[in-house]
Design a protein around this motif. Structure first.
Motif, PDB file in Angstrom:
ATOM      1  N   ASP A   1       3.809  15.934  -0.933  1.00 20.40           N
ATOM      2  CA  ASP A   1       5.464  16.180  -0.962  1.00 20.40           C
ATOM      3  C   ASP A   1       6.074  14.604  -0.058  1.00 20.40           C
ATOM      4  OD1 ASP A   1       5.245  18.674  -1.398  1.00 20.40           O
ATOM      5  OD2 ASP A   1       5.098  19.454   0.018  1.00 20.40           O
ATOM      6  N   HIS A   2       5.272  13.755   0.403  1.00 12.67           N
ATOM      7  CA  HIS A   2       5.899  12.540   0.990  1.00 12.67           C
ATOM      8  C   HIS A   2       5.040  11.453   0.804  1.00 12.67           C
ATOM      9  CE1 HIS A   2       7.881  15.413   3.635  1.00 12.67           C
ATOM     10  NE2 HIS A   2       6.688  16.183   3.966  1.00 12.67           N
ATOM     11  N   ILE A   3       5.584  10.213   0.594  1.00 20.88           N
ATOM     12  CA  ILE A   3       5.142   8.982   0.552  1.00 20.88           C
ATOM     13  C   ILE A   3       5.544   8.006   1.374  1.00 20.88           C
ATOM     14  CG2 ILE A   3       4.637   9.604  -1.977  1.00 20.88           C
ATOM     15  CD1 ILE A   3       6.822   7.433  -2.721  1.00 20.88           C
ATOM     16  N   ARG A   4       4.937   6.938   1.665  1.00 16.81           N
ATOM     17  CA  ARG A   4       5.526   5.944   2.434  1.00 16.81           C
ATOM     18  C   ARG A   4       4.824   4.678   1.982  1.00 16.81           C
ATOM     19  NH1 ARG A   4       2.585   6.697   8.601  1.00 16.81           N
ATOM     20  NH2 ARG A   4       0.505   6.116   7.818  1.00 16.81           N
ATOM     21  N   TYR A   5       5.334   3.580   2.302  1.00 14.80           N
ATOM     22  CA  TYR A   5       4.734   2.380   1.705  1.00 14.80           C
ATOM     23  C   TYR A   5       4.524   1.332   2.938  1.00 14.80           C
ATOM     24  CZ  TYR A   5       9.405   0.516   2.823  1.00 14.80           C
ATOM     25  OH  TYR A   5      10.771   0.453   3.365  1.00 14.80           O
TER      26      TYR A   5
ATOM     27  N   PHE B   1      -1.393  10.635   6.361  1.00 14.51           N
ATOM     28  CA  PHE B   1      -1.230   9.959   5.197  1.00 14.51           C
ATOM     29  C   PHE B   1      -2.488   9.495   4.546  1.00 14.51           C
ATOM     30  CE2 PHE B   1       3.006   9.732   6.691  1.00 14.51           C
ATOM     31  CZ  PHE B   1       3.795  10.006   5.697  1.00 14.51           C
ATOM     32  N   ASN B   2      -2.980   9.485   3.308  1.00 14.84           N
ATOM     33  CA  ASN B   2      -4.034   9.066   2.456  1.00 14.84           C
ATOM     34  C   ASN B   2      -3.367   7.978   1.513  1.00 14.84           C
ATOM     35  OD1 ASN B   2      -5.887  10.815   3.947  1.00 14.84           O
ATOM     36  ND2 ASN B   2      -4.840  12.544   2.640  1.00 14.84           N
ATOM     37  N   GLU B   3      -4.287   6.955   1.409  1.00 19.63           N
ATOM     38  CA  GLU B   3      -3.859   5.849   0.545  1.00 19.63           C
ATOM     39  C   GLU B   3      -3.720   6.437  -0.897  1.00 19.63           C
ATOM     40  OE1 GLU B   3      -5.193   1.448  -0.896  1.00 19.63           O
ATOM     41  OE2 GLU B   3      -6.381   2.468   0.856  1.00 19.63           O
ATOM     42  N   ILE B   4      -3.036   6.177  -1.715  1.00 21.34           N
ATOM     43  CA  ILE B   4      -2.859   6.051  -3.234  1.00 21.34           C
ATOM     44  C   ILE B   4      -3.416   4.937  -3.831  1.00 21.34           C
ATOM     45  CG2 ILE B   4      -1.399   6.260  -5.066  1.00 21.34           C
ATOM     46  CD1 ILE B   4       0.645   7.708  -3.073  1.00 21.34           C
ATOM     47  N   GLY B   5      -2.949   3.530  -3.163  1.00 22.90           N
ATOM     48  CA  GLY B   5      -3.443   2.673  -4.045  1.00 22.90           C
ATOM     49  C   GLY B   5      -2.729   1.211  -3.211  1.00 22.90           C
ATOM     50  N   THR B   6      -3.314   0.100  -3.290  1.00 21.64           N
ATOM     51  CA  THR B   6      -2.804  -1.053  -2.730  1.00 21.64           C
ATOM     52  C   THR B   6      -2.652  -2.162  -3.807  1.00 21.64           C
ATOM     53  OG1 THR B   6      -3.856  -0.733  -0.683  1.00 21.64           O
ATOM     54  CG2 THR B   6      -2.981  -3.000  -1.093  1.00 21.64           C
ATOM     55  N   PHE B   7      -1.343  -2.553  -4.118  1.00 24.47           N
ATOM     56  CA  PHE B   7      -0.956  -3.308  -5.182  1.00 24.47           C
ATOM     57  C   PHE B   7      -0.440  -4.706  -5.021  1.00 24.47           C
ATOM     58  CE2 PHE B   7      -0.136   1.101  -5.848  1.00 24.47           C
ATOM     59  CZ  PHE B   7      -0.749   1.500  -7.176  1.00 24.47           C
ATOM     60  N   PRO B   8      -1.252  -5.788  -5.356  1.00 25.85           N
ATOM     61  CA  PRO B   8      -0.633  -7.153  -5.136  1.00 25.85           C
ATOM     62  C   PRO B   8       0.786  -7.314  -5.756  1.00 25.85           C
ATOM     63  CG  PRO B   8      -2.476  -7.128  -6.606  1.00 25.85           C
ATOM     64  CD  PRO B   8      -2.214  -5.808  -6.171  1.00 25.85           C
ATOM     65  N   ILE B   9       1.691  -8.109  -5.014  1.00 27.85           N
ATOM     66  CA  ILE B   9       2.743  -8.302  -5.770  1.00 27.85           C
ATOM     67  C   ILE B   9       2.780  -9.956  -6.009  1.00 27.85           C
ATOM     68  CG2 ILE B   9       5.374  -8.491  -5.473  1.00 27.85           C
ATOM     69  CD1 ILE B   9       4.119  -5.647  -5.298  1.00 27.85           C
TER      70      ILE B   9
ATOM     71  N   LYS C   1       0.888  -1.213  -0.026  1.00 30.69           N
ATOM     72  CA  LYS C   1      -0.079  -0.050  -0.118  1.00 30.69           C
ATOM     73  C   LYS C   1       0.764   1.183  -0.093  1.00 30.69           C
ATOM     74  CE  LYS C   1      -3.598   0.547   2.878  1.00 30.69           C
ATOM     75  NZ  LYS C   1      -4.205   0.724   4.000  1.00 30.69           N
ATOM     76  N   PHE C   2       0.682   2.197  -1.016  1.00 33.81           N
ATOM     77  CA  PHE C   2       1.412   3.389  -0.842  1.00 33.81           C
ATOM     78  C   PHE C   2       0.433   4.508  -0.481  1.00 33.81           C
ATOM     79  CE2 PHE C   2       4.050   1.092  -3.903  1.00 33.81           C
ATOM     80  CZ  PHE C   2       5.267   1.114  -3.673  1.00 33.81           C
ATOM     81  N   GLU C   3       0.966   5.374   0.228  1.00 32.61           N
ATOM     82  CA  GLU C   3       0.192   6.726   0.953  1.00 32.61           C
ATOM     83  C   GLU C   3       1.007   7.639   0.742  1.00 32.61           C
ATOM     84  OE1 GLU C   3      -1.889   4.449   5.024  1.00 32.61           O
ATOM     85  OE2 GLU C   3       0.473   4.804   4.798  1.00 32.61           O
ATOM     86  N   GLU C   4       0.325   9.083   0.480  1.00 25.81           N
ATOM     87  CA  GLU C   4       1.028  10.350   0.449  1.00 25.81           C
ATOM     88  C   GLU C   4       0.369  11.192   1.439  1.00 25.81           C
ATOM     89  OE1 GLU C   4      -0.259  11.747  -3.375  1.00 25.81           O
ATOM     90  OE2 GLU C   4      -2.156  11.683  -2.900  1.00 25.81           O
ATOM     91  N   SER C   5       1.358  12.290   1.496  1.00 24.27           N
ATOM     92  CA  SER C   5       1.083  13.310   2.791  1.00 24.27           C
ATOM     93  C   SER C   5       1.785  14.431   2.404  1.00 24.27           C
ATOM     94  CB  SER C   5       1.568  12.610   4.094  1.00 24.27           C
ATOM     95  OG  SER C   5       1.582  13.962   5.033  1.00 24.27           O
ATOM     96  N   ASN C   6       0.790  15.578   2.796  1.00 27.41           N
ATOM     97  CA  ASN C   6       1.611  16.956   2.642  1.00 27.41           C
ATOM     98  C   ASN C   6       2.727  17.336   3.587  1.00 27.41           C
ATOM     99  OD1 ASN C   6       0.706  18.033   0.189  1.00 27.41           O
ATOM    100  ND2 ASN C   6      -1.268  18.662   1.067  1.00 27.41           N
TER     101      ASN C   6
END
Length: 108
Positions: free
Chosen positions: A87-91, A65-73, A55-60
């Motif tokens: 400006d910021h992301i996290r996983y 943080f708010n979710e960008i999307g969740t991707f199965p691997i 799951k990738f999330e972004e934040s000012n």
């Protein structure tokens, strides 16, 4: 074909390695590099019933943080492409299965 694109992508500027991943784990806050993120995901230990989604999330502000999307691997070498406008992301590594033990490398 998409995986070939990610293996041939531009120089990697950031690489994050998570070792001994046995449960869901949130990564550190990363300053956004570009509005379009190409991420190459390499996984060791994705065997048996072990599963991984990211799951990738972004934040000012780097705090909320708010979710960008969740991707199965689905396989050991996978590419993820998404857009970010903050400006910021996290996983977050979302792990499933019986006794998973993975080594995950994310290359931006």
């Amino acid at each position: 074909m998409l995986n070939d694109l990610f293996y041939g992508m531009r120089d990697i500027r950031n690489e994050y390695k998570e070792v001994g991943v046995t449960a869901t784990k949130t990564g550190e806050t990363i300053n956004s590099l570009d509005r379009q993120c190409n991420v190459r995901v390499d996984v060791e230990g994705l065997e048996g019933d072990a599963s991984l989604s990211i799951k990738f999330e972004e934040s000012n502000d780097g705090v909320t943080f708010n979710e960008i999307g969740t991707f199965p691997i689905p396989d050991a070498h996978h590419g993820v492409l998404f857009a970010t406008f903050k400006d910021h992301i996290r996983y977050k590594l979302i792990v499933g299965g019986t006794n998973p033990n993975m080594e995950v490398t994310l290359s931006f």
